[in-house]
Write a protein that holds these residues in place. Structure first.
Motif, PDB file in Angstrom:
ATOM      1  N   GLY A 259     -63.471   7.856 -95.537  1.00 53.02           N
ATOM      2  CA  GLY A 259     -64.176   7.054 -96.397  1.00 53.02           C
ATOM      3  C   GLY A 259     -63.903   7.449 -97.931  1.00 53.02           C
ATOM      4  N   PHE A 260     -62.986   8.171 -98.196  1.00 57.29           N
ATOM      5  CA  PHE A 260     -62.205   8.835 -99.411  1.00 57.29           C
ATOM      6  C   PHE A 260     -60.992   8.956 -99.497  1.00 57.29           C
ATOM      7  CE2 PHE A 260     -64.041  12.610 -96.999  1.00 57.29           C
ATOM      8  CZ  PHE A 260     -63.141  13.276 -96.838  1.00 57.29           C
ATOM      9  N   ASN A 261     -60.511   8.905-100.601  1.00 58.48           N
ATOM     10  CA  ASN A 261     -59.303   9.165-101.060  1.00 58.48           C
ATOM     11  C   ASN A 261     -59.026  10.776-101.151  1.00 58.48           C
ATOM     12  OD1 ASN A 261     -56.895   6.812-100.966  1.00 58.48           O
ATOM     13  ND2 ASN A 261     -59.198   6.109-101.408  1.00 58.48           N
ATOM     14  N   LEU A 262     -58.002  11.273-101.064  1.00 60.40           N
ATOM     15  CA  LEU A 262     -57.464  12.749-101.576  1.00 60.40           C
ATOM     16  C   LEU A 262     -56.163  12.635-101.907  1.00 60.40           C
ATOM     17  CD1 LEU A 262     -58.489  15.752-101.778  1.00 60.40           C
ATOM     18  CD2 LEU A 262     -57.409  16.104 -99.845  1.00 60.40           C
ATOM     19  N   TYR A 263     -56.171  13.132-103.528  1.00 59.29           N
ATOM     20  CA  TYR A 263     -54.790  13.239-104.127  1.00 59.29           C
ATOM     21  C   TYR A 263     -54.460  14.595-104.333  1.00 59.29           C
ATOM     22  CZ  TYR A 263     -55.575   8.087-104.829  1.00 59.29           C
ATOM     23  OH  TYR A 263     -55.840   6.891-104.720  1.00 59.29           O
ATOM     24  N   GLY A 264     -53.321  14.814-104.392  1.00 57.75           N
ATOM     25  CA  GLY A 264     -52.747  16.400-104.880  1.00 57.75           C
ATOM     26  C   GLY A 264     -51.915  15.868-106.083  1.00 57.75           C
ATOM     27  N   ILE A 265     -52.141  16.666-107.488  1.00 58.25           N
ATOM     28  CA  ILE A 265     -51.600  16.555-108.572  1.00 58.25           C
ATOM     29  C   ILE A 265     -51.024  17.880-108.956  1.00 58.25           C
ATOM     30  CG2 ILE A 265     -52.215  16.170-111.054  1.00 58.25           C
ATOM     31  CD1 ILE A 265     -54.273  14.199-108.483  1.00 58.25           C
ATOM     32  N   ALA A 266     -49.693  17.737-109.256  1.00 55.14           N
ATOM     33  CA  ALA A 266     -49.005  18.908-109.691  1.00 55.14           C
ATOM     34  C   ALA A 266     -48.271  18.822-111.185  1.00 55.14           C
ATOM     35  CB  ALA A 266     -47.834  19.096-108.592  1.00 55.14           C
ATOM     36  N   ALA A 267     -48.307  19.584-111.879  1.00 56.96           N
ATOM     37  CA  ALA A 267     -47.443  19.700-113.084  1.00 56.96           C
ATOM     38  C   ALA A 267     -47.282  21.178-113.348  1.00 56.96           C
ATOM     39  CB  ALA A 267     -48.687  19.214-114.144  1.00 56.96           C
ATOM     40  N   VAL A 268     -46.177  21.092-114.037  1.00 58.63           N
ATOM     41  CA  VAL A 268     -45.526  22.509-114.608  1.00 58.63           C
ATOM     42  C   VAL A 268     -46.081  22.987-115.989  1.00 58.63           C
ATOM     43  CG1 VAL A 268     -43.251  21.868-113.314  1.00 58.63           C
ATOM     44  CG2 VAL A 268     -43.648  21.426-115.638  1.00 58.63           C
ATOM     45  N   LYS A 320     -59.791  10.865-119.399  1.00 58.18           N
ATOM     46  CA  LYS A 320     -59.775  12.062-119.384  1.00 58.18           C
ATOM     47  C   LYS A 320     -58.259  12.581-118.807  1.00 58.18           C
ATOM     48  CE  LYS A 320     -59.684  11.372-114.697  1.00 58.18           C
ATOM     49  NZ  LYS A 320     -59.401  10.279-114.188  1.00 58.18           N
ATOM     50  N   ARG A 321     -57.937  13.722-119.402  1.00 59.01           N
ATOM     51  CA  ARG A 321     -56.344  14.219-118.999  1.00 59.01           C
ATOM     52  C   ARG A 321     -56.464  15.682-118.415  1.00 59.01           C
ATOM     53  NH1 ARG A 321     -51.253  15.361-120.842  1.00 59.01           N
ATOM     54  NH2 ARG A 321     -51.295  16.759-122.616  1.00 59.01           N
ATOM     55  N   LEU A 322     -56.005  16.133-117.720  1.00 61.17           N
ATOM     56  CA  LEU A 322     -55.571  17.413-117.136  1.00 61.17           C
ATOM     57  C   LEU A 322     -54.218  17.767-117.741  1.00 61.17           C
ATOM     58  CD1 LEU A 322     -57.846  16.090-114.876  1.00 61.17           C
ATOM     59  CD2 LEU A 322     -57.910  18.824-114.494  1.00 61.17           C
ATOM     60  N   GLU A 323     -54.484  19.207-118.213  1.00 67.15           N
ATOM     61  CA  GLU A 323     -52.978  19.680-118.603  1.00 67.15           C
ATOM     62  C   GLU A 323     -52.986  21.203-118.084  1.00 67.15           C
ATOM     63  OE1 GLU A 323     -53.205  19.839-122.972  1.00 67.15           O
ATOM     64  OE2 GLU A 323     -51.198  20.772-122.903  1.00 67.15           O
ATOM     65  N   ASN A 324     -51.591  21.374-117.537  1.00 69.22           N
ATOM     66  CA  ASN A 324     -51.481  22.790-117.193  1.00 69.22           C
ATOM     67  C   ASN A 324     -51.218  23.706-118.372  1.00 69.22           C
ATOM     68  OD1 ASN A 324     -50.506  25.169-115.934  1.00 69.22           O
ATOM     69  ND2 ASN A 324     -49.135  24.079-114.764  1.00 69.22           N
ATOM     70  N   ILE A 325     -52.079  24.599-118.448  1.00 71.77           N
ATOM     71  CA  ILE A 325     -52.086  25.414-119.988  1.00 71.77           C
ATOM     72  C   ILE A 325     -51.642  26.730-119.422  1.00 71.77           C
ATOM     73  CG2 ILE A 325     -53.299  24.092-121.277  1.00 71.77           C
ATOM     74  CD1 ILE A 325     -55.618  26.186-120.490  1.00 71.77           C
ATOM     75  N   GLY A 326     -51.561  27.269-118.112  1.00 75.87           N
ATOM     76  CA  GLY A 326     -51.093  28.471-117.921  1.00 75.87           C
ATOM     77  C   GLY A 326     -49.553  28.584-117.707  1.00 75.87           C
ATOM     78  N   PRO A 327     -49.252  29.856-117.367  1.00 70.64           N
ATOM     79  CA  PRO A 327     -47.911  30.185-117.117  1.00 70.64           C
ATOM     80  C   PRO A 327     -47.274  29.857-115.756  1.00 70.64           C
ATOM     81  CG  PRO A 327     -49.277  32.019-116.803  1.00 70.64           C
ATOM     82  CD  PRO A 327     -50.102  31.071-117.104  1.00 70.64           C
ATOM     83  N   GLU A 328     -47.770  29.298-114.866  1.00 74.87           N
ATOM     84  CA  GLU A 328     -47.266  28.900-113.458  1.00 74.87           C
ATOM     85  C   GLU A 328     -47.572  27.524-113.093  1.00 74.87           C
ATOM     86  OE1 GLU A 328     -49.610  30.590-110.209  1.00 74.87           O
ATOM     87  OE2 GLU A 328     -51.424  30.664-111.507  1.00 74.87           O
ATOM     88  N   ASP A 329     -46.994  27.208-112.145  1.00 77.94           N
ATOM     89  CA  ASP A 329     -46.924  25.621-111.785  1.00 77.94           C
ATOM     90  C   ASP A 329     -48.261  25.462-111.286  1.00 77.94           C
ATOM     91  OD1 ASP A 329     -44.378  25.633-112.137  1.00 77.94           O
ATOM     92  OD2 ASP A 329     -43.754  25.184-110.156  1.00 77.94           O
ATOM     93  N   GLY A 330     -49.031  24.341-111.406  1.00 81.22           N
ATOM     94  CA  GLY A 330     -50.395  24.379-111.054  1.00 81.22           C
ATOM     95  C   GLY A 330     -50.542  23.149-110.114  1.00 81.22           C
ATOM     96  N   PHE A 331     -51.878  22.903-109.435  1.00 85.42           N
ATOM     97  CA  PHE A 331     -51.838  22.047-108.308  1.00 85.42           C
ATOM     98  C   PHE A 331     -53.413  21.789-108.379  1.00 85.42           C
ATOM     99  CE2 PHE A 331     -52.366  20.196-104.335  1.00 85.42           C
ATOM    100  CZ  PHE A 331     -51.289  19.302-104.119  1.00 85.42           C
TER     101      PHE A 331
END
Ligand SMILES: [Fe+2]
Length: 347
Positions: A259-268, A320-331
């Motif tokens: 009944g729902f969708n699940l997405y995975g978002i990755a950014a360097v 909205k926008r999500l931005e990886n602000i850390g030193p490692e790959d984000g998920f």
């Protein structure tokens, strides 16, 4: 689509930080049974399914699903039970053995970043087989999760020896803590072998092929990166659970149970999503990395930082926008209600 503005207070009120999660130590019938005790159960978003009325719910807003988490020290087991709606595990930390079937005779091992969509009408349990405390975040289908949890008969029998009694209305009574069964209430009776036989069994091969998404199986939608690296909006989206859509077949094809969708978002590091908006509220859960969430069409309305384990519900219509602000790959994981959810609109 109606674009909404939202205050910082509202957004912060919908953010649940990992290090502020409040556990319930006796959420379920097996809480006193040796090797099933010491479990933490978290109800993060939605009404929740815990049997203990004292369970804390962080954000009691209906979303069409419930977000929770299970935290367990090494070797501790969550006993065999079945749900009437989908139960999805998003492994956050630790190594877990998921087992299923009437005797828990089938099993698979999953690690952080991996997802299991356990089918309904099947007994399942899980054990932390790592050396450290481990956590799995969960999505349970439906606001009322289809009406609760059904325990395998051996789980109810074992619990009786340790003072916990589950009543037919779903309430848990702790006789060792001096609680008594209220007049007119009956304990749940362990089901018969004939009743157990009505539950489904899936082979290991079938489960792995249809209901598990390992990190090796993650594949970007359309086989491409989205956005523009020069603008800091290069990211990869994976459709993990859902129906076949414009962007292809998800790793776990929606069998109309979830009944729902699940997405995975990755950014360097330094990259993130485009500005997107949806016509309904959605949940984001940081699995890895350090992220900045900003809202407003230019991010002008506000921003906050999110770390691993944090969960936020974003109201409908908020760009909205999500931005990886850390030193490692984000998920991050992104949960969207509805089998045929509207695609996010990119602004
Ligand atoms: Fe469960």
């Amino acid at each position: 689509m109606n674009i909404q503005s939202v205050s910082r207070e509202t957004m912060q009120g919908r953010l649940i930080r990992y290090n502020e999660l409040i556990p319930c130590k006796s959420a379920f019938i097996d809480a006193h049974t040796p090797n099933s005790d010491k479990k933490d159960n978290f109800c993060i978003i939605g009404p929740g399914v815990a049997e203990n009325p004292n369970q804390h719910v962080h954000l009691r807003l209906p979303h069409g699903y419930n977000i929770g988490a299970a935290g367990q020290p090494p070797h501790i087991t969550n006993s065999l039970h079945s749900h009437f709606s989908a139960e999805v595990f998003m492994v956050f930390s630790g190594t877990w053995r998921i087992f299923w079937g009437a005797q828990g005779q089938h099993e698979a091992v999953v690690k952080p970043g991996e997802v299991v969509n356990v089918p309904t009408n099947m007994f399942r349990g899980f054990q932390n087989i790592g050396d450290d405390y481990g956590m799995m975040f969960t999505v349970l289908g439906g606001d009322d999760c289809g009406g609760g949890v059904v325990w395998a008969p051996q789980v109810l029998e074992a619990a009786q020896d340790h003072g916990l009694v589950l009543l037919e209305d779903g309430t848990l009574i702790d006789t060792k803590a001096g609680e008594t069964i209220p007049a007119g209430h009956q304990p749940v009776q362990p089901m018969s072998a004939q009743e157990v036989a009505r539950f489904d069994e899936y082979s290991v091969a079938e489960m792995l092929a249809r209901f598990v998404c390992t990190t090796e199986q993650l594949r970007p939608e359309l086989g491409t990166r989205l956005g523009n690296a020069g603008l800091g909006t290069e990211y990869v989206r994976h459709h993990i659970i859902g129906p076949t859509g414009q962007s292809g077949t998800p790793v776990i094809l929606q069998d109309d149970q979830a009944g729902f969708n699940l997405y995975g978002i990755a950014a360097v590091p330094g990259q993130g999503t485009s500005v997107t908006v949806r016509g309904e509220q959605e949940v984001w859960h940081v699995s890895r990395g350090q992220w900045r969430l900003s809202w407003g069409q230019q991010g002008e309305q506000g921003s906050l930082e999110m770390g691993a384990g944090d969960v936020i519900s974003i109201p409908a219509g908020v760009p909205k926008r999500l931005e990886n602000i850390g030193p490692e790959d984000g998920f991050c994981f992104n949960v969207v209600n509805g089998v045929q959810a509207d695609e996010a609109q990119i602004l």
